[in-house]
Write an enzyme that holds these catalytic residues in place. Structure first.
Site, PDB file in Angstrom:
ATOM      1  N   GLN A   1      -9.783  -3.686  -4.547  1.00 58.89           N
ATOM      2  CA  GLN A   1     -11.111  -3.251  -4.111  1.00 58.89           C
ATOM      3  C   GLN A   1     -12.140  -3.435  -5.215  1.00 58.89           C
ATOM      4  O   GLN A   1     -13.238  -3.956  -4.985  1.00 58.89           O
ATOM      5  CB  GLN A   1     -11.053  -1.764  -3.708  1.00 58.89           C
ATOM      6  CG  GLN A   1     -12.402  -1.181  -3.333  1.00 58.89           C
ATOM      7  CD  GLN A   1     -12.965  -1.786  -2.065  1.00 58.89           C
ATOM      8  OE1 GLN A   1     -12.297  -1.806  -1.048  1.00 58.89           O
ATOM      9  NE2 GLN A   1     -14.178  -2.300  -2.115  1.00 58.89           N
TER      10      GLN A   1
ATOM     11  N   CYS B   1     -16.363   1.469  -0.894  1.00 58.42           N
ATOM     12  CA  CYS B   1     -15.211   0.674  -0.455  1.00 58.42           C
ATOM     13  C   CYS B   1     -15.017   0.711   1.056  1.00 58.42           C
ATOM     14  O   CYS B   1     -14.416  -0.189   1.624  1.00 58.42           O
ATOM     15  CB  CYS B   1     -13.953   1.168  -1.152  1.00 58.42           C
ATOM     16  SG  CYS B   1     -13.530   2.890  -0.793  1.00 58.42           S
TER      17      CYS B   1
ATOM     18  N   HIS C   1      -6.805   1.319  -7.006  1.00 57.11           N
ATOM     19  CA  HIS C   1      -7.094   0.344  -5.940  1.00 57.11           C
ATOM     20  C   HIS C   1      -7.765  -0.879  -6.583  1.00 57.11           C
ATOM     21  O   HIS C   1      -8.948  -1.152  -6.372  1.00 57.11           O
ATOM     22  CB  HIS C   1      -8.010   0.995  -4.907  1.00 57.11           C
ATOM     23  CG  HIS C   1      -8.083   0.262  -3.588  1.00 57.11           C
ATOM     24  ND1 HIS C   1      -7.342  -0.861  -3.310  1.00 57.11           N
ATOM     25  CD2 HIS C   1      -8.825   0.511  -2.467  1.00 57.11           C
ATOM     26  CE1 HIS C   1      -7.627  -1.274  -2.079  1.00 57.11           C
ATOM     27  NE2 HIS C   1      -8.519  -0.469  -1.560  1.00 57.11           N
TER      28      HIS C   1
ATOM     29  N   ASP D   1     -17.136   7.120  -3.066  1.00 57.68           N
ATOM     30  CA  ASP D   1     -15.972   6.948  -2.180  1.00 57.68           C
ATOM     31  C   ASP D   1     -15.895   8.220  -1.344  1.00 57.68           C
ATOM     32  O   ASP D   1     -16.561   9.233  -1.648  1.00 57.68           O
ATOM     33  CB  ASP D   1     -14.712   6.759  -3.048  1.00 57.68           C
ATOM     34  CG  ASP D   1     -13.463   6.344  -2.266  1.00 57.68           C
ATOM     35  OD1 ASP D   1     -13.537   6.205  -1.030  1.00 57.68           O
ATOM     36  OD2 ASP D   1     -12.409   6.169  -2.908  1.00 57.68           O
TER      37      ASP D   1
ATOM     38  N   ARG E   1       0.890  -1.174   0.000  1.00 56.92           N
ATOM     39  CA  ARG E   1       0.000   0.000   0.000  1.00 56.92           C
ATOM     40  C   ARG E   1       0.921   1.215   0.000  1.00 56.92           C
ATOM     41  O   ARG E   1       1.623   1.458   0.996  1.00 56.92           O
ATOM     42  CB  ARG E   1      -0.930  -0.010   1.212  1.00 56.92           C
ATOM     43  CG  ARG E   1      -1.721   1.273   1.345  1.00 56.92           C
ATOM     44  CD  ARG E   1      -2.917   1.149   2.269  1.00 56.92           C
ATOM     45  NE  ARG E   1      -3.993   0.423   1.627  1.00 56.92           N
ATOM     46  CZ  ARG E   1      -5.276   0.487   2.017  1.00 56.92           C
ATOM     47  NH1 ARG E   1      -5.616   1.238   3.039  1.00 56.92           N
ATOM     48  NH2 ARG E   1      -6.192  -0.198   1.386  1.00 56.92           N
TER      49      ARG E   1
ATOM     50  N   ARG F   1     -13.774  -8.742   0.131  1.00 57.10           N
ATOM     51  CA  ARG F   1     -12.336  -8.476   0.019  1.00 57.10           C
ATOM     52  C   ARG F   1     -11.548  -9.753   0.336  1.00 57.10           C
ATOM     53  O   ARG F   1     -10.553 -10.048  -0.306  1.00 57.10           O
ATOM     54  CB  ARG F   1     -11.910  -7.350   0.986  1.00 57.10           C
ATOM     55  CG  ARG F   1     -12.528  -5.980   0.739  1.00 57.10           C
ATOM     56  CD  ARG F   1     -12.110  -5.368  -0.576  1.00 57.10           C
ATOM     57  NE  ARG F   1     -10.671  -5.299  -0.746  1.00 57.10           N
ATOM     58  CZ  ARG F   1      -9.864  -4.370  -0.216  1.00 57.10           C
ATOM     59  NH1 ARG F   1     -10.376  -3.412   0.518  1.00 57.10           N
ATOM     60  NH2 ARG F   1      -8.556  -4.380  -0.445  1.00 57.10           N
TER      61      ARG F   1
HETATM   62  N1   CP Z   1     -11.446  -0.327   1.369  1.00 62.52           N
HETATM   63  C1   CP Z   1     -10.207  -0.414   1.893  1.00 62.52           C
HETATM   64  O1   CP Z   1      -9.208  -0.608   1.189  1.00 62.52           O
HETATM   65  O2   CP Z   1     -10.185  -0.318   3.234  1.00 62.52           O
HETATM   66  P1   CP Z   1      -8.875  -0.198   4.148  1.00 62.52           P
HETATM   67  O3   CP Z   1      -8.273   1.164   3.873  1.00 62.52           O
HETATM   68  O4   CP Z   1      -9.395  -0.332   5.548  1.00 62.52           O
HETATM   69  O5   CP Z   1      -7.927  -1.293   3.777  1.00 62.52           O
HETATM   70  N1  NVA Z   2     -10.004   6.808  -1.792  1.00 60.13           N
HETATM   71  C1  NVA Z   2      -9.780   6.298  -0.459  1.00 60.13           C
HETATM   72  C2  NVA Z   2      -9.944   4.818  -0.457  1.00 60.13           C
HETATM   73  C3  NVA Z   2      -9.749   4.168   0.898  1.00 60.13           C
HETATM   74  C4  NVA Z   2      -9.895   2.681   0.851  1.00 60.13           C
HETATM   75  C5  NVA Z   2      -8.401   6.697   0.004  1.00 60.13           C
HETATM   76  O1  NVA Z   2      -7.456   6.599  -0.785  1.00 60.13           O
HETATM   77  O2  NVA Z   2      -8.253   7.108   1.157  1.00 60.13           O
END
Ligand code: CP
Ligand code: NVA
Length: 329
Positions: free
Chosen positions: A160, A287, A157, A248, A130, A315
């Site tokens: 997701q 998400c 992402h 989102d 990440r 997920r």
């Molecule tokens: N939706 C998602 O990726 O959640 P987290 O940031 O909790 O991993």
């Molecule tokens: N768009 C959001 C998604 C979190 C899972 C972010 O990047 O914070």
């Protein structure tokens, strides 16, 4: 998110000088329709196995397909769903995980991503990352000698969105030819949905403020890949007749201009007025984490059309299928 300043990359691994003998899961745009279909169908089967006999969450697949395999999980940003779903997915498939927060690693003291990639390749069989910056993910992929999985970057992402597609198909059948509506900020999740629309051959209607629309390079990708994606500033037009409405957070990790975003994006909030323009059978996806009263109202996210809890659980099932694909199983 501010996608305008991102350096965008060509859409094929070979153009990135990536070793093609590793099955990296970097973006849906690098995959073929048959790859994403394989992952979705595999996840459906894995979910049935997981649900059989009401197995407890700590069960291990009888075949242990990832026995003796280890996954390193690097986090440069917080995570709840992604971390626990990958950890449990590896456990259930018989493998091991090592969780690494960037501030505990020498990366935080200046060790390069490429040196880290080479070192980790000697310890583990795959790396999930990440990343704050999409470039870091690609740098990791260029130098690693094991598959790399994108667990969210500032750009995309893909894990997701694969769980979203699984959720859609479980409840509404094949996604091909259906209308998906996105209303709100064009985030990393939205960019992966743009890629998914082309790969799964569905329609994607995006309703967004002009300052938050996809960058030109992503628009060009849509054209080059025959994506049926429309973009409008009118949220009602976007959601009209949709099978699924998605949004989102208006404030993604790393976003700073909070007040401006909340003001600019408020017309794109998913509420009863927008939801009723979709088909009566339409589902709502998000998400998570969600901010009730900002991008979505409580009555929608906690209402009968919302599938966000199924989506979150999926997920786990999709991560297992992604891992098996990466390991060539
Ligand atoms: N939706 C998602 O990726 O959640 P987290 O940031 O909790 O991993
Ligand atoms: N768009 C959001 C998604 C979190 C899972 C972010 O990047 O914070």
């Amino acid at each position: 998110m501010n996608l305008k300043n991102l350096k965008l990359f060509s859409d094929r691994m070979t153009n990135l000088n990536l070793k093609t003998d590793y099955r990296h899961f970097l973006d849906l745009s690098y995959l073929l329709p048959r790859d994403v279909r394989y992952i979705i169908e595999k996840a459906k089967v894995l979910k049935v196995i997981a649900k059989e006999k009401k197995q407890s969450k700590g069960f291990i697949h009888p075949d242990m397909p990832l026995k003796d395999q280890a996954l390193a999980m690097i986090f440069e940003k917080p995570s709840t769903r992604t971390r626990i779903s990958f950890e449990m997915a590896m456990h259930q498939l018989g493998g091991k995980t090592v969780v690494l927060q960037d501030h505990d690693m020498q990366i935080s003291r200046g060790e390069s991503i490429s040196d880290t990639a080479r070192v980790l390749s000697g310890f583990v069989d795959a790396i999930m990352m990440r990343a704050n910056n999409h470039d870091n993910l690609l740098e990791m992929a260029k130098k690693s000698q094991v598959p790399i999985i994108n667990a969210l970057t500032n750009f995309s992402h893909p894990c997701q969105v694969m769980a979203d597609v699984l959720t859609f198909e479980e409840h509404l059948g094949p996604i091909t030819g259906r209308k998906i509506a996105w209303s709100g900020d064009v985030t990393n999740v939205a960019v992966s949905w743009i890629h998914a629309a082309a790969l799964f051959d569905c329609e994607l209607a995006i309703g967004c403020h002009r300052d938050y629309s996809p960058p030109k390079q992503v628009i060009d990708w849509i054209k080059n890949n025959n994506g049926r994606v429309t973009i409008t500033e009118n949220p009602i037009e976007a959601v009209q007749g949709a099978d699924c409405i998605i949004t989102d957070t208006f404030i993604s990790m790393g976003d700073k201009d909070v007040n401006k975003r909340l003001k600019d994006l408020s017309p794109y909030q998913i509420n009863e007025n927008l939801m009723k323009r979709a088909k009566p059978s339409a589902i709502f996806l998000h998400c998570l984490p969600a901010h009730r009263g900002e991008e979505v109202t409580e009555d929608i996210i906690d209402g009968p059309q919302s599938l966000v809890w199924h989506e979150a659980e999926n997920r786990l099932h999709i991560q297992k299928a992604i891992l098996l694909w990466c390991f060539g199983k």
